[in-house]
Design a protein around this motif. Structure first.
Motif, mmCIF file in Angstrom:
data_model
loop_
_atom_site.group_PDB
_atom_site.id
_atom_site.type_symbol
_atom_site.label_atom_id
_atom_site.label_comp_id
_atom_site.label_asym_id
_atom_site.label_seq_id
_atom_site.Cartn_x
_atom_site.Cartn_y
_atom_site.Cartn_z
ATOM 1 N N ALA A 104 -3.239 -25.975 5.122
ATOM 2 C CA ALA A 104 -4.158 -27.112 4.994
ATOM 3 C C ALA A 104 -5.234 -26.998 6.068
ATOM 4 O O ALA A 104 -4.962 -26.511 7.179
ATOM 5 N N LEU A 105 -6.440 -27.423 5.732
ATOM 6 C CA LEU A 105 -7.563 -27.421 6.663
ATOM 7 C C LEU A 105 -7.862 -28.849 7.082
ATOM 8 O O LEU A 105 -8.165 -29.699 6.244
ATOM 9 N N ALA A 106 -7.792 -29.113 8.380
ATOM 10 C CA ALA A 106 -8.045 -30.449 8.919
ATOM 11 C C ALA A 106 -9.373 -30.427 9.662
ATOM 12 O O ALA A 106 -9.467 -29.874 10.762
ATOM 13 N N VAL A 107 -10.397 -31.034 9.064
ATOM 14 C CA VAL A 107 -11.723 -31.003 9.676
ATOM 15 C C VAL A 107 -12.319 -32.394 9.843
ATOM 16 O O VAL A 107 -12.780 -32.744 10.924
ATOM 17 N N ASP A 108 -12.328 -33.203 8.796
ATOM 18 C CA ASP A 108 -13.030 -34.485 8.854
ATOM 19 C C ASP A 108 -12.239 -35.541 9.618
ATOM 20 O O ASP A 108 -11.004 -35.580 9.576
ATOM 21 N N ILE A 134 -6.784 -26.612 12.373
ATOM 22 C CA ILE A 134 -7.407 -27.818 12.915
ATOM 23 C C ILE A 134 -8.680 -27.458 13.662
ATOM 24 O O ILE A 134 -8.674 -26.579 14.541
ATOM 25 N N ALA A 135 -9.766 -28.144 13.331
ATOM 26 C CA ALA A 135 -11.024 -27.995 14.053
ATOM 27 C C ALA A 135 -11.006 -28.951 15.237
ATOM 28 O O ALA A 135 -10.911 -30.166 15.067
ATOM 29 N N PHE A 161 -7.818 -23.957 15.499
ATOM 30 C CA PHE A 161 -6.459 -23.655 15.936
ATOM 31 C C PHE A 161 -5.519 -23.652 14.731
ATOM 32 O O PHE A 161 -5.601 -24.538 13.869
ATOM 33 N N LEU A 162 -4.619 -22.671 14.706
ATOM 34 C CA LEU A 162 -3.599 -22.576 13.663
ATOM 35 C C LEU A 162 -2.279 -23.067 14.245
ATOM 36 O O LEU A 162 -1.764 -22.483 15.206
#
Length: 379
Positions: A124-128, A169-170, A186-187
């Motif tokens: 999963a990509l956590a950006v917003d 995570i950004a 970061f992973l």
């Protein structure tokens, strides 16, 4: 490059259409919606997709992937859009695979690309961090601590974040909240005790998650891309996501339009088929031309990702914006031309309407991309 599929890509398209029609039609999505499984999708179906090579569609063969590129990923996403198929394909096979393959270290590639390809790990990509997409507005902190960093902050609308095994995570390692510089990816293990995840059901019956991280310790080995220079990697990952998400919306638009034209041929009013009414013919013709332009924009963005990944960003943004507008128009018109029954659960049109209206907002709607491109052009 001509805006047509190759013979191999057409074969993939036919194979995907047949598989999804048999194993994941809209009726299967309705079952997921009504039964509300914890995952938000069918694990058995996802494993079947992985066995067919879909999970590793963009992954290089040396890591167990099928290396079919972003056009191949778009072909699959388009067919999923036609069937409203719910799966972690987008979050894992597109976003996660792009992040690791394009920007990961040799160790990260060896450790995770195989797990993506065989479907054993969900990413999963956590950006917003707010209600609207804004990838350079990062307040989530990564403070230096000894030989590593301590992550703290919150992220919202993380696609498949509630079931992810790994999370990208950004975070901000330097600079101010709105700076592009100073962002690092970061992973991390998604089930770390310092991470709390709250599943957030969406209007399209898919699931995302709001996450809160409180004092998670990581090391430099967990960084994807460059320290303080993660925005370039983030934009590359988002560009790939935007193009493939556009392909999915394209499929949904095509299917909604096809269902509508069939209805126009069957429905009678005043003793005539309503498809014979000139006003409806004009509206249908308008949609047909918009859909063809949308399909060309989507295919061009996917081809550029395969041929010149670093320069594909603006075209992916354009494709996402065009597809979002066309998909909204198509599903709105589909409801209008179906009349009152268009909003009832008896027909599938409402399901497509909900999906495209959420998907067009993910990673930026048409307004977001138009504004961003204008600013970068000096306006």
């Amino acid at each position: 490059m001509a805006l047509i599929l190759t013979e191999e890509q057409e074969m993939l398209q036919d194979s995907a259409a047949g598989f999804l029609a048999e194993n994941a039609p809209v009726s299967s999505f309705r079952m997921v919606r009504d039964n509300k499984p914890e995952d938000g999708f069918c694990r058995k179906l996802w494993n079947q997709m992985a066995e067919m090579g879909w999970a590793g569609i963009i992954v290089e063969e040396e890591f167990g992937g099928s290396e079919f590129g972003y056009v191949g990923a778009g072909v699959l996403a388009e067919q999923m859009g036609k069937n409203l198929t719910a799966s972690p394909f987008f979050s894992t096979a597109v976003l996660g695979a792009t992040a690791i393959q394009r920007y990961g270290t040799a160790e990260q590639k060896a450790q995770y690309l195989g797990a993506i390809s065989d479907g054993s790990k969900i990413f999963a990509l956590a950006v917003d961090e707010g209600p609207h997409h804004n990838p350079n507005q990062i307040a989530f902190t990564a403070e230096a601590s000894g030989n590593g960093y301590v992550l703290s902050g919150a992220k919202s609308f993380v696609a498949d974040g509630h079931v992810a095994d790994k999370m990208i995570i950004a975070a901000r390692t330097s600079g101010e909240t709105n700076d592009e510089n100073g962002i690092t990816l970061f992973l991390v293990d998604a089930d770390a005790p310092e991470i709390s995840r709250q599943k957030t059901p969406m209007i399209d019956s898919r699931n995302a998650a709001d996450i809160v991280v409180d004092g998670l310790e990581v090391t430099g080995d967990d960084i994807i891309g460059k320290l303080d220079g993660g925005f370039t990697a983030l934009e590359g990952i988002l560009s790939a996501g935007r193009a493939v998400l556009a392909a999915e919306m394209s499929g949904s638009s095509q299917q909604a339009f096809e269902a509508t034209t069939e209805y126009l041929k069957e429905r009678e009013q005043f003793g005539k088929k309503i498809g014979s009414f000139q006003g409806l013919q004009h509206r249908a013709a308008h949609l047909a031309t918009e859909i063809e332009m949308m399909k060309s924009a989507v295919l061009k963005s996917l081809q550029l990702l395969d041929d010149d990944f670093e320069s594909a960003g603006p075209t992916c943004a354009m494709a996402k914006a065009k597809t979002g507008m066309t998909a909204q128009l198509t599903t709105k018109e589909a409801i209008q031309m179906h009349g009152g029954i268009g909003v009832t659960d008896e027909y599938d049109i409402g399901l497509y309407f909900k999906r495209v209206h959420l998907a067009q907002q993910m990673f930026g709607d048409a307004g977001f991309h138009a504004d961003r491109l204008a600013k970068r052009s000096g306006y």
